[in-house]
Design an enzyme around this catalytic site. Sequence first.
Site, PDB file in Angstrom:
ATOM      1  N   ALA A   1       0.714  -1.374   0.028  1.00  0.00           N
ATOM      2  CA  ALA A   1      -0.093   0.015  -0.045  1.00  0.00           C
ATOM      3  C   ALA A   1       0.935   1.198  -0.140  1.00  0.00           C
ATOM      4  O   ALA A   1       0.366   2.140  -0.662  1.00  0.00           O
ATOM      5  CB  ALA A   1      -0.959  -0.041   1.266  1.00  0.00           C
TER       6      ALA A   1
ATOM      7  N   TYR B   1      -3.419   9.401  -0.780  1.00  0.00           N
ATOM      8  CA  TYR B   1      -2.326   9.531   0.071  1.00  0.00           C
ATOM      9  C   TYR B   1      -1.028   8.533  -0.234  1.00  0.00           C
ATOM     10  O   TYR B   1       0.015   8.513   0.599  1.00  0.00           O
ATOM     11  CB  TYR B   1      -2.552   9.527   1.708  1.00  0.00           C
ATOM     12  CG  TYR B   1      -3.344  10.447   2.081  1.00  0.00           C
ATOM     13  CD1 TYR B   1      -2.974  11.846   2.337  1.00  0.00           C
ATOM     14  CD2 TYR B   1      -4.758  10.225   2.148  1.00  0.00           C
ATOM     15  CE1 TYR B   1      -4.084  12.792   2.739  1.00  0.00           C
ATOM     16  CE2 TYR B   1      -5.723  11.250   2.754  1.00  0.00           C
ATOM     17  CZ  TYR B   1      -5.103  12.578   2.984  1.00  0.00           C
ATOM     18  OH  TYR B   1      -6.069  13.342   3.380  1.00  0.00           O
ATOM     19  N   LYS B   2      -1.149   8.058  -1.457  1.00  0.00           N
ATOM     20  CA  LYS B   2      -0.278   7.013  -1.808  1.00  0.00           C
ATOM     21  C   LYS B   2       0.604   7.434  -2.874  1.00  0.00           C
ATOM     22  O   LYS B   2       0.407   8.487  -3.530  1.00  0.00           O
ATOM     23  CB  LYS B   2      -0.997   5.724  -2.222  1.00  0.00           C
ATOM     24  CG  LYS B   2      -1.707   5.011  -1.104  1.00  0.00           C
ATOM     25  CD  LYS B   2      -1.032   4.714   0.285  1.00  0.00           C
ATOM     26  CE  LYS B   2      -1.538   3.806   1.178  1.00  0.00           C
ATOM     27  NZ  LYS B   2      -2.735   4.681   1.937  1.00  0.00           N
ATOM     28  N   VAL B   3       1.865   6.745  -3.058  1.00  0.00           N
ATOM     29  CA  VAL B   3       2.658   7.253  -4.112  1.00  0.00           C
ATOM     30  C   VAL B   3       1.965   7.371  -5.411  1.00  0.00           C
ATOM     31  O   VAL B   3       2.269   8.366  -6.112  1.00  0.00           O
ATOM     32  CB  VAL B   3       3.849   5.992  -4.266  1.00  0.00           C
ATOM     33  CG1 VAL B   3       4.950   6.407  -5.317  1.00  0.00           C
ATOM     34  CG2 VAL B   3       4.603   5.849  -2.986  1.00  0.00           C
TER      35      VAL B   3
END
Length: 279
Positions: A154, A180-182
């Site tokens: 995640a 909110y992730k890459v």
Amino acid sequence: AAARKTMETIIRKSAKQIRGPHLFRYYNPRPSKVEAAEKAFAKFIGTPYCLAVNSCTSALISAMRALGIGMGDEVIVPAYTFFATPSTVGACNAIPVIADVDDTLTLDPKDVARRITPRTKAIAVVHMLGLPAQMAELKALADKHKIALIEDVAQAAGGSYRGKMLGSIGTIGCFSFDYYKVLNSGEGGFVTTSNEWLHTRAQSWHDCAACWRPNRYASERREGELFCGENYRMSELQGAVALAQIRKAHTIVKGYRAAFRRIMNALDLPAGVKLQRLA
């Protein structure tokens, strides 16, 4: 069966009459953005199979159900992780067994070894904060005890370990594409695997089950092909955004790595403080 096939034909004909955007990936008269995202992400990670879902939580549940994890089974999870990792084990009616982390802030292979029992069905390894876990040691443990190795990627999409992409090393990989992730599509996730049977079962679970077979009305071709499922589909909107992100993934990851190096080079640690060890 004949009535159902007639209904599907009607649905497909109705879909073709839609003039505006078609936001449902199935029965879509236009090429699916979700399907394109699956193919692009499979190529990026390096696995032959990839399934798009609506979150990494859904990806984890689909992966565990694909593996047959259920009542009374144990899944080893790290003490340091987002709460979805153990909660999805519980959602599968299984038991999360918490293992220690070490100075990598990921699973301590020695503590994992101590916690394996005859009921252990899988190790859920989490690549925390964008950094890889100790995959060589953990894969060796999983292989030795003939249990699955689930990669919770995640927080580390685009990361690698000894030249292999995270999510392609274990039995099955789970990714988040939330904001909110890459890489992100607002919400979303992916399941990656090199095992066709696991992909088939995960695909069934993510869409009410029993649908994704050559003949959905036929008897089981193999025990475990038919079961109840849920609805974790990714929409065409999410698929379109995810596809754009995947196409820029190398550039995005390169930027994160450059920022990481700048921060590391600028740090002046006080006595007694050390950096997280890289696996």
